[in-house]
Structure formats: C-alpha cells, structure tokens
Design a protein around this motif. Structure first.
Motif, PDB file in Angstrom:
ATOM      1  N   LEU A 150       0.835  -1.188   0.000  1.00  0.00           N
ATOM      2  CA  LEU A 150       0.000   0.000   0.000  1.00  0.00           C
ATOM      3  C   LEU A 150       0.874   1.244   0.000  1.00  0.00           C
ATOM      4  CD1 LEU A 150      -2.513  -1.080   2.802  1.00  0.00           C
ATOM      5  CD2 LEU A 150      -2.977  -1.050   0.344  1.00  0.00           C
ATOM      6  N   LEU A 151       0.300   2.341  -0.458  1.00  0.00           N
ATOM      7  CA  LEU A 151       0.991   3.624  -0.380  1.00  0.00           C
ATOM      8  C   LEU A 151       0.962   4.118   1.060  1.00  0.00           C
ATOM      9  CD1 LEU A 151      -0.432   5.243  -3.625  1.00  0.00           C
ATOM     10  CD2 LEU A 151       1.952   4.580  -3.223  1.00  0.00           C
ATOM     11  N   ASN A 152       2.061   4.686   1.491  1.00  0.00           N
ATOM     12  CA  ASN A 152       2.233   5.135   2.868  1.00  0.00           C
ATOM     13  C   ASN A 152       1.791   6.599   3.010  1.00  0.00           C
ATOM     14  OD1 ASN A 152       3.088   5.775   5.418  1.00  0.00           O
ATOM     15  ND2 ASN A 152       5.149   4.940   5.167  1.00  0.00           N
ATOM     16  N   ALA A 153       0.759   6.821   3.808  1.00  0.00           N
ATOM     17  CA  ALA A 153       0.210   8.172   3.980  1.00  0.00           C
ATOM     18  C   ALA A 153       1.206   9.135   4.623  1.00  0.00           C
ATOM     19  CB  ALA A 153      -1.067   8.117   4.818  1.00  0.00           C
ATOM     20  N   ALA A 154       2.193   8.614   5.314  1.00  0.00           N
ATOM     21  CA  ALA A 154       3.200   9.478   5.936  1.00  0.00           C
ATOM     22  C   ALA A 154       4.093  10.144   4.889  1.00  0.00           C
ATOM     23  CB  ALA A 154       4.051   8.678   6.920  1.00  0.00           C
ATOM     24  N   GLN A 155       4.133   9.564   3.684  1.00  0.00           N
ATOM     25  CA  GLN A 155       5.016  10.076   2.634  1.00  0.00           C
ATOM     26  C   GLN A 155       4.296  10.425   1.336  1.00  0.00           C
ATOM     27  OE1 GLN A 155       8.210  10.653   3.198  1.00  0.00           O
ATOM     28  NE2 GLN A 155       8.139   9.804   5.260  1.00  0.00           N
ATOM     29  N   PHE A 156       3.130   9.838   1.119  1.00  0.00           N
ATOM     30  CA  PHE A 156       2.414  10.030  -0.140  1.00  0.00           C
ATOM     31  C   PHE A 156       1.086  10.715   0.135  1.00  0.00           C
ATOM     32  CE2 PHE A 156      -0.422   8.922  -3.589  1.00  0.00           C
ATOM     33  CZ  PHE A 156       0.384   8.979  -4.721  1.00  0.00           C
ATOM     34  N   GLU A 157       0.814  11.777  -0.592  1.00  0.00           N
ATOM     35  CA  GLU A 157      -0.450  12.493  -0.420  1.00  0.00           C
ATOM     36  C   GLU A 157      -1.489  11.928  -1.384  1.00  0.00           C
ATOM     37  OE1 GLU A 157      -2.235  17.060  -0.521  1.00  0.00           O
ATOM     38  OE2 GLU A 157      -0.068  16.724  -0.526  1.00  0.00           O
ATOM     39  N   SER A 158      -2.600  11.470  -0.850  1.00  0.00           N
ATOM     40  CA  SER A 158      -3.672  10.922  -1.691  1.00  0.00           C
ATOM     41  C   SER A 158      -4.128  11.966  -2.699  1.00  0.00           C
ATOM     42  CB  SER A 158      -4.851  10.484  -0.821  1.00  0.00           C
ATOM     43  OG  SER A 158      -4.468   9.455   0.060  1.00  0.00           O
ATOM     44  N   ASP A 159      -4.566  11.500  -3.880  1.00  0.00           N
ATOM     45  CA  ASP A 159      -5.059  12.416  -4.905  1.00  0.00           C
ATOM     46  C   ASP A 159      -6.418  11.921  -5.407  1.00  0.00           C
ATOM     47  OD1 ASP A 159      -4.492  10.320  -6.716  1.00  0.00           O
ATOM     48  OD2 ASP A 159      -2.517  11.128  -7.193  1.00  0.00           O
ATOM     49  N   GLU A 160      -6.826  12.372  -6.587  1.00  0.00           N
ATOM     50  CA  GLU A 160      -8.157  12.017  -7.083  1.00  0.00           C
ATOM     51  C   GLU A 160      -8.266  10.558  -7.515  1.00  0.00           C
ATOM     52  OE1 GLU A 160      -5.668  13.516 -10.450  1.00  0.00           O
ATOM     53  OE2 GLU A 160      -6.170  14.275  -8.456  1.00  0.00           O
ATOM     54  N   VAL A 161      -7.140   9.883  -7.714  1.00  0.00           N
ATOM     55  CA  VAL A 161      -7.146   8.482  -8.137  1.00  0.00           C
ATOM     56  C   VAL A 161      -6.586   7.558  -7.057  1.00  0.00           C
ATOM     57  CG1 VAL A 161      -6.300   6.816  -9.848  1.00  0.00           C
ATOM     58  CG2 VAL A 161      -6.912   9.129 -10.566  1.00  0.00           C
ATOM     59  N   LEU A 162      -5.480   7.954  -6.468  1.00  0.00           N
ATOM     60  CA  LEU A 162      -4.757   7.077  -5.545  1.00  0.00           C
ATOM     61  C   LEU A 162      -5.003   7.443  -4.083  1.00  0.00           C
ATOM     62  CD1 LEU A 162      -1.386   6.898  -7.480  1.00  0.00           C
ATOM     63  CD2 LEU A 162      -3.209   5.186  -7.439  1.00  0.00           C
ATOM     64  N   ARG A 163      -5.058   6.430  -3.248  1.00  0.00           N
ATOM     65  CA  ARG A 163      -5.255   6.612  -1.813  1.00  0.00           C
ATOM     66  C   ARG A 163      -4.066   6.030  -1.062  1.00  0.00           C
ATOM     67  NH1 ARG A 163      -9.626   3.790   2.337  1.00  0.00           N
ATOM     68  NH2 ARG A 163      -8.492   4.423   4.191  1.00  0.00           N
ATOM     69  N   ALA A 164      -3.572   6.768  -0.094  1.00  0.00           N
ATOM     70  CA  ALA A 164      -2.510   6.281   0.779  1.00  0.00           C
ATOM     71  C   ALA A 164      -3.113   5.876   2.120  1.00  0.00           C
ATOM     72  CB  ALA A 164      -1.447   7.354   0.966  1.00  0.00           C
ATOM     73  N   TYR A 165      -2.385   5.039   2.868  1.00  0.00           N
ATOM     74  CA  TYR A 165      -2.909   4.460   4.103  1.00  0.00           C
ATOM     75  C   TYR A 165      -1.992   4.729   5.287  1.00  0.00           C
ATOM     76  CZ  TYR A 165      -5.964   1.712   1.061  1.00  0.00           C
ATOM     77  OH  TYR A 165      -6.901   1.319   0.128  1.00  0.00           O
ATOM     78  N   SER A 185       8.611  -1.978   5.879  1.00  0.00           N
ATOM     79  CA  SER A 185       8.742  -0.651   5.285  1.00  0.00           C
ATOM     80  C   SER A 185      10.227  -0.338   5.125  1.00  0.00           C
ATOM     81  CB  SER A 185       8.049   0.401   6.143  1.00  0.00           C
ATOM     82  OG  SER A 185       8.591   0.416   7.448  1.00  0.00           O
ATOM     83  N   GLY A 186      10.517   0.796   4.506  1.00  0.00           N
ATOM     84  CA  GLY A 186      11.894   1.222   4.348  1.00  0.00           C
ATOM     85  C   GLY A 186      12.515   0.872   3.013  1.00  0.00           C
ATOM     86  N   TYR A 187      11.888  -0.023   2.243  1.00  0.00           N
ATOM     87  CA  TYR A 187      12.448  -0.393   0.940  1.00  0.00           C
ATOM     88  C   TYR A 187      12.173   0.685  -0.104  1.00  0.00           C
ATOM     89  CZ  TYR A 187       7.617  -1.994   0.374  1.00  0.00           C
ATOM     90  OH  TYR A 187       6.245  -2.058   0.345  1.00  0.00           O
ATOM     91  N   LEU A 188      11.119   1.470   0.107  1.00  0.00           N
ATOM     92  CA  LEU A 188      10.799   2.658  -0.685  1.00  0.00           C
ATOM     93  C   LEU A 188      10.196   3.670   0.282  1.00  0.00           C
ATOM     94  CD1 LEU A 188       9.082   1.106  -3.862  1.00  0.00           C
ATOM     95  CD2 LEU A 188      11.280   2.294  -3.825  1.00  0.00           C
ATOM     96  N   PRO A 189      10.355   4.959   0.032  1.00  0.00           N
ATOM     97  CA  PRO A 189       9.862   5.948   0.999  1.00  0.00           C
ATOM     98  C   PRO A 189       8.346   6.017   1.123  1.00  0.00           C
ATOM     99  CG  PRO A 189      10.739   7.026  -0.967  1.00  0.00           C
ATOM    100  CD  PRO A 189      11.114   5.586  -1.062  1.00  0.00           C
ATOM    101  N   ASP A 190       7.625   5.673   0.065  1.00  0.00           N
ATOM    102  CA  ASP A 190       6.179   5.898   0.074  1.00  0.00           C
ATOM    103  C   ASP A 190       5.359   4.619  -0.022  1.00  0.00           C
ATOM    104  OD1 ASP A 190       6.844   5.291  -2.512  1.00  0.00           O
ATOM    105  OD2 ASP A 190       5.886   7.043  -3.424  1.00  0.00           O
ATOM    106  N   ASP A 191       5.928   3.494   0.413  1.00  0.00           N
ATOM    107  CA  ASP A 191       5.265   2.212   0.240  1.00  0.00           C
ATOM    108  C   ASP A 191       5.521   1.336   1.460  1.00  0.00           C
ATOM    109  OD1 ASP A 191       3.959   0.889  -2.308  1.00  0.00           O
ATOM    110  OD2 ASP A 191       5.125  -0.711  -1.384  1.00  0.00           O
TER     111      ASP A 191
END
Length: 198
Positions: A150-165, A185-191
């Motif tokens: 999942l996308l990490n809400a601490a690093q990725f801002e949700s938009d009109e298509v994608l949601r972070a958690y 976590s830690g393998y990518l900043p936003d995942d």
C-alpha cells in the motif's frame, strides 16, 4: 468501488499506455517495481503453491517469482483488457500460468495458497469499507497467506485516483484476522508491505 471510480482507474492506466510499460502500470521505475516484488517475497516460500495475483498488470510478478521459486501455479487477474492481453503475450504460454480479465472486487475468488495484491488496493473509493472488505476477501481465499503493498500516507499524499494508508490503521485491522500480521517498510519511501500468514 462504483462504476465512475472504476472508469477513472481505467482511464488513469489507459492514458499511460503509450508510454513505457512501467509507466502504464503506475511504477516510477524498474527499481521501484523490483523493490516492491522483493518485499512480497518476505511472506515465505512460494514453491509448490498456487498463487493468485490480483491486479496483475502485464504479469511481471510471474517472471519475478520464476527467478526464485519452482513448481508453483500462477493465476493473474486484472480488469483492464490491455493488461491481460499483454500478459498473455509475454507469459501466457508458460506452464502452470493463466490470466483472466475480471474485476476481483466483485468476482468470486478461487481458493488458493497465496493471494498477492501489488498496488491494486491503492485506488480511491467513496466506500470507506472498500480496503477492509478486499483484505477480508483475500484472507478468506488464501490457504497459507496474503501479502499486499500500500501507499504510505506518511510520505504520499492521496489524490483524485490514488489513496494512501496509515500503517497503524492497516495493522490494527489485519491483526483482527491474523494476530501475527507484519509490516515491512523502508524499501521505498512511500510504500509498505503487509504480510499475513495462516
């Protein structure tokens, strides 16, 4: 997801099909795809298992698993025809490999050993229960385990298509199904990747 949300997701991917395959799938680079796939492997040994890949895209996880495991059955599902057509061309002739065009959110899931969802739960939905319902269905279909990222809400801002958690919210829910659920976590900043075992 409602019909408008599904159409938005299809348009998101179809608008990128003229670019690289990775761009069409939503990956930034080959490295980001590989790192996500490597995290999925932390679930355990996929050898001699049936694997259901929900939102399989072009089926690249099949080729990645082939580099690490033997004698597994791979079933790839995606609701975008263009992705399934591409997956069939690339990997459809391989033994123990099948691809299906279907919406896994509404289609019954077969009973398999391992259910994988790489990126396919990241789409926005007005249905607040959508991610939790999807995870529950994946858990019910799996005999051995479930792994998804999942996308990490601490690093990725949700938009009109994608949601972070929020990781803690996801972990709280998943531990109601599997008390030993792990997050990597830690393998990518936003995942981040969730590992659930039976």
């Amino acid at each position: 997801m409602n019909l408008i949300e599904k159409a938005t997701v299809q348009a998101f991917h179809r608008s990128r099909l003229n670019g690289s395959d990775l761009r069409a799938l939503g990956y930034r680079s080959q490295e980001s795809q590989t790192r996500r796939f490597q995290a999925l492997l932390q679930l355990g040994d996929f050898s001699h298992c049936s694997v259901l890949d929900l939102g399989c895209g072009f089926g690249d996880l099949k080729a990645f698993l082939d580099q690490h495991y033997k004698d597994f059955v791979y079933l790839g599902v995606d609701f975008l025809k263009e992705f399934i057509d591409g997956a069939q061309l690339r990997y459809g002739a391989l033994a123990h490999t099948q691809f299906f065009q279907a919406d896994f959110l509404t289609t019954g899931l077969p009973q398999v050993d391992i259910v994988v969802a790489s990126g396919s739960l990241n789409y926005r939905s007005e249905n607040a229960l959508h991610p939790w319902q999807s995870i529950s269905r994946m858990w019910e279909a799996a005999n051995k385990g479930v792994v998804f990222n999942l996308l990490n809400a601490a690093q990725f801002e949700s938009d009109e298509v994608l949601r972070a958690y929020d990781q803690s919210e996801v972990l709280h829910f998943c531990r109601q199904l599997d008390p030993d659920t792990e997050i990597i976590s830690g393998y990518l900043p936003d995942d981040f990747t969730v590992l659930m075992r039976k």
